[in-house]
Design a protein around this motif. Structure first.
Motif, PDB file in Angstrom:
ATOM      1  N   GLY A 175       0.784  -1.225   0.000  1.00  0.00           N
ATOM      2  CA  GLY A 175       0.000   0.000   0.000  1.00  0.00           C
ATOM      3  C   GLY A 175       0.817   1.277   0.000  1.00  0.00           C
ATOM      4  O   GLY A 175       0.278   2.363  -0.217  1.00  0.00           O
ATOM      5  N   ASN A 176       2.112   1.194   0.267  1.00  0.00           N
ATOM      6  CA  ASN A 176       2.954   2.386   0.252  1.00  0.00           C
ATOM      7  C   ASN A 176       3.055   2.967  -1.156  1.00  0.00           C
ATOM      8  O   ASN A 176       3.016   2.231  -2.141  1.00  0.00           O
ATOM      9  CB  ASN A 176       4.371   2.055   0.731  1.00  0.00           C
ATOM     10  CG  ASN A 176       4.503   2.048   2.225  1.00  0.00           C
ATOM     11  OD1 ASN A 176       3.752   2.694   2.933  1.00  0.00           O
ATOM     12  ND2 ASN A 176       5.475   1.307   2.716  1.00  0.00           N
ATOM     13  N   PRO A 177       3.233   4.283  -1.253  1.00  0.00           N
ATOM     14  CA  PRO A 177       3.470   4.882  -2.572  1.00  0.00           C
ATOM     15  C   PRO A 177       4.749   4.329  -3.203  1.00  0.00           C
ATOM     16  O   PRO A 177       5.744   4.089  -2.515  1.00  0.00           O
ATOM     17  CB  PRO A 177       3.637   6.373  -2.253  1.00  0.00           C
ATOM     18  CG  PRO A 177       2.967   6.572  -0.942  1.00  0.00           C
ATOM     19  CD  PRO A 177       3.181   5.285  -0.187  1.00  0.00           C
ATOM     20  N   THR A 178       4.687   4.131  -4.498  1.00  0.00           N
ATOM     21  CA  THR A 178       5.854   3.748  -5.285  1.00  0.00           C
ATOM     22  C   THR A 178       6.158   4.827  -6.320  1.00  0.00           C
ATOM     23  O   THR A 178       7.304   5.141  -6.583  1.00  0.00           O
ATOM     24  CB  THR A 178       5.618   2.392  -5.990  1.00  0.00           C
ATOM     25  OG1 THR A 178       5.397   1.397  -4.992  1.00  0.00           O
ATOM     26  CG2 THR A 178       6.795   1.972  -6.831  1.00  0.00           C
ATOM     27  N   VAL A 179       5.098   5.386  -6.888  1.00  0.00           N
ATOM     28  CA  VAL A 179       5.224   6.466  -7.865  1.00  0.00           C
ATOM     29  C   VAL A 179       4.226   7.548  -7.481  1.00  0.00           C
ATOM     30  O   VAL A 179       3.044   7.278  -7.286  1.00  0.00           O
ATOM     31  CB  VAL A 179       4.919   5.974  -9.297  1.00  0.00           C
ATOM     32  CG1 VAL A 179       5.006   7.126 -10.304  1.00  0.00           C
ATOM     33  CG2 VAL A 179       5.856   4.847  -9.695  1.00  0.00           C
ATOM     34  N   VAL A 180       4.711   8.770  -7.367  1.00  0.00           N
ATOM     35  CA  VAL A 180       3.848   9.908  -7.077  1.00  0.00           C
ATOM     36  C   VAL A 180       3.612  10.671  -8.378  1.00  0.00           C
ATOM     37  O   VAL A 180       4.499  10.746  -9.230  1.00  0.00           O
ATOM     38  CB  VAL A 180       4.474  10.812  -5.990  1.00  0.00           C
ATOM     39  CG1 VAL A 180       5.745  11.471  -6.469  1.00  0.00           C
ATOM     40  CG2 VAL A 180       3.499  11.849  -5.499  1.00  0.00           C
ATOM     41  N   ALA A 181       2.412  11.176  -8.533  1.00  0.00           N
ATOM     42  CA  ALA A 181       2.107  12.074  -9.640  1.00  0.00           C
ATOM     43  C   ALA A 181       2.284  13.498  -9.119  1.00  0.00           C
ATOM     44  O   ALA A 181       1.741  13.859  -8.068  1.00  0.00           O
ATOM     45  CB  ALA A 181       0.690  11.847 -10.141  1.00  0.00           C
ATOM     46  N   THR A 182       3.074  14.266  -9.852  1.00  0.00           N
ATOM     47  CA  THR A 182       3.445  15.614  -9.421  1.00  0.00           C
ATOM     48  C   THR A 182       2.881  16.649 -10.384  1.00  0.00           C
ATOM     49  O   THR A 182       2.933  16.469 -11.602  1.00  0.00           O
ATOM     50  CB  THR A 182       4.986  15.728  -9.373  1.00  0.00           C
ATOM     51  OG1 THR A 182       5.491  14.711  -8.513  1.00  0.00           O
ATOM     52  CG2 THR A 182       5.424  17.081  -8.862  1.00  0.00           C
ATOM     53  N   SER A 183       2.374  17.726  -9.830  1.00  0.00           N
ATOM     54  CA  SER A 183       1.818  18.807 -10.632  1.00  0.00           C
ATOM     55  C   SER A 183       2.848  19.320 -11.629  1.00  0.00           C
ATOM     56  O   SER A 183       4.031  19.466 -11.284  1.00  0.00           O
ATOM     57  CB  SER A 183       1.378  19.949  -9.711  1.00  0.00           C
ATOM     58  OG  SER A 183       0.919  21.035 -10.472  1.00  0.00           O
ATOM     59  N   PRO A 184       2.418  19.629 -12.843  1.00  0.00           N
ATOM     60  CA  PRO A 184       3.357  20.189 -13.819  1.00  0.00           C
ATOM     61  C   PRO A 184       3.821  21.609 -13.480  1.00  0.00           C
ATOM     62  O   PRO A 184       4.761  22.104 -14.086  1.00  0.00           O
ATOM     63  CB  PRO A 184       2.589  20.160 -15.133  1.00  0.00           C
ATOM     64  CG  PRO A 184       1.188  19.862 -14.800  1.00  0.00           C
ATOM     65  CD  PRO A 184       1.117  19.347 -13.415  1.00  0.00           C
ATOM     66  N   GLY A 208      -1.584   1.983   3.942  1.00  0.00           N
ATOM     67  CA  GLY A 208      -2.930   1.488   4.012  1.00  0.00           C
ATOM     68  C   GLY A 208      -3.771   1.810   2.800  1.00  0.00           C
ATOM     69  O   GLY A 208      -4.965   1.577   2.783  1.00  0.00           O
ATOM     70  N   GLY A 209      -3.123   2.352   1.758  1.00  0.00           N
ATOM     71  CA  GLY A 209      -3.636   2.598   0.470  1.00  0.00           C
ATOM     72  C   GLY A 209      -4.999   2.970   0.236  1.00  0.00           C
ATOM     73  O   GLY A 209      -5.613   3.172  -0.661  1.00  0.00           O
TER      74      GLY A 209
END
Length: 172
Positions: free
Chosen positions: A38-47, A171-172
């Motif tokens: 459930g941990n983050p692996t890839v974050v989406a980041t604002s442009p 905990g996703g």
């Protein structure tokens, strides 16, 4: 397939990201891929970051073991091997161009700063510059979207199929 309309990161996600990155995460618009725990692996980041800076890397690999595995490949000159393959294989070039276009579409859902227009990440669509960015895109978009990212993940020592997190699950 990629789902650019991501649910926002939770406070628990942001705490895990801070531990993973060793700094406060910036511009988080969602979690694009998660570890099996459930941990983050890839974050989406604002442009565009809060300070106004353009940020082309929409899919940012954060998982420490995944980033370490990509660093090992880069140190082993795998990027040159992939670049040579890209130069010789028309089908691979076409798939890599399609990955670049998919990346731009995903990011555009969150804004399109003029300063980064047409710029994706990892050297796409013509170079292999950063395996971290390409693997992040592959993890976020799923297999078959980014052929170089898929190759990097297949060659690395880390697998998204097993948890090696040192941080308790978000905990996703």
């Amino acid at each position: 397939m990629t789902s650019p309309q991501l649910p926002p990161a939770s406070d628990a996600d942001l705490a895990v990201l801070q531990t993973q990155l060793g700094r406060v995460p910036r511009g988080v618009v969602g979690i694009a891929a998660r570890c099996v725990c459930g941990n983050p692996t890839v974050v989406a980041t604002s442009p565009r970051l809060d300070d106004g800076s353009p940020f082309p890397t929409f899919y940012y690999l954060t998982h420490p073991a995944a980033t370490a595995a990509m660093s090992v490949l880069e140190a082993g000159h795998v990027m040159k091997e992939f670049q040579d393959e890209l130069a010789e294989n028309d089908d691979l070039r076409a798939a890599y161009l399609a990955a670049h276009e998919a990346y731009l579409r995903d990011r555009a859902a969150y804004g399109e700063p003029d300063e980064i227009a047409g710029i994706s990440a990892g050297g796409m669509p013509t170079r292999v510059k950063c395996l971290h960015a390409l693997a992040g895109h592959s993890l976020a978009a799923g297999p078959g979207v980014n052929p170089i990212g898929d190759r990097a993940l297949a060659r690395g020592t880390w697998s998204p199929e097993r948890c090696v997190c040192e941080t308790p699950g978000a905990g996703g």
